[in-house]
Design a protein around this motif. Sequence first.
Motif: not given
Length: 420
Positions: A51-68, A72-75, A88-92
């Motif tokens: 989850a924290n890794m996703g936030v790190c990617y999201q802060d940097k604007g790397i959306k695809d890696e954030a979602l990955k 993984k956290a949700l699995k 939800s913030s990255l999804t349409k």
Amino acid sequence: NYEKALKLKPEYPEVYNNQATIMKDLGNFKSALESYKKAVALNPSYAEAYANMGVCYQDKGIKDEALKSYNKALKINPKYAEIHRYISSLTKYSHETRHMLEMKSILEEKAISLEDRCHLHFALAKAYEDCERIDESFQHYIKGNSIRKKLLNYEISEDEKLFKLIRKSQKKICENTFNGETAKTTPKPIFILGMPRSGTTLVEQIISSHHDVHGAGELSYIENLGLPILRNHENLRRNIIASFRKKYIDKIKVLSSSKDYVTDKMPHNFRFVALITAAFPEAKIIHVKRSPIATCWSNFKTYFEGLSYSYDLKDIAQFYFMYFELMEFWSEKYPKNIYICDYEKLTENQYRETKKLISHLNLTWDEQCLSPHKNMRTVKTASQQQVREKIYSGSSNKWKKYKHLLTTELAETQLRKWLV
């Protein structure tokens, strides 16, 4: 201390996770990711690290890696409510997509905590808004905000007392204005302030695109160092202002990347204009203004870690009016110190308003300031997705989808005159 812990126990995933979070807060994106990856390599079931890794990617604007990372956290933990909100913030969303059904199913369970319910209400509110199901969206925003306010136990009377103290302290602060050598001080601060969700992140993206400017984001230094001064202003002396100045300059120097200018875009620094003007006579203050209703509605629909007033429409309306009156007060006291940047004008005529802004800052013109969406600095604010896009107009009209609901909710507040 974490480094010492790893020498004693090299296979310690929790330490790598915590160390990475510190690296992220310091702006060291690469080292943060390396530490997060070490954490999950040692413990592949470490949902929090993903989850924290996703936030790190999201802060940097790397959306695809954030979602990955989030997936993984949700699995590992399918009911990780905070991750559902991040996704939800990255999804349409379209009508009844699978993720919406998953979140609704979790929300229907009786055993989930209030905090998890809050995250899911905010996520579903955003999803229903995407689907143009406005009444359902609004109800989820109301429920999510109500829970958040309850958890924070907020009373606006505390902010009312603070605003009175701010006005009361102004004269004494002004009498002790720093008068030392200012021209040689580097880096020079640029304060970008106003209400949250008013466009401060966009303005910082524009200014920090300049080759002489480092964007430091939302810094807590002014508040942390300044509140004690306000509360003890009757005993204020010039040496206290000088000390406040030195401590702040020392802190931003560490963050400056050796640039001549550093932006501090903590919106709530609007409360400390007297102190900023006294301690940094050479500093530039940019006040970002946006449509009142658009600003307040955007606060209400955003999940913040802080901003306790933003979880109740009447509290937001009252806080906004206190901000509005205080900025009027500052305009009377410091008419030459505050540059007003109108968010709507900026989005409607980007070139003209950007040229005016950069000229006011006495910076040489830099074409990169016209492409803030290409600025790849880390952005940790709620506007991180919007500022990755080209500047567009019309965002201040999005609240009008909810106008029939807001007209009732805000009818008895100071904001009613702006409900047009």
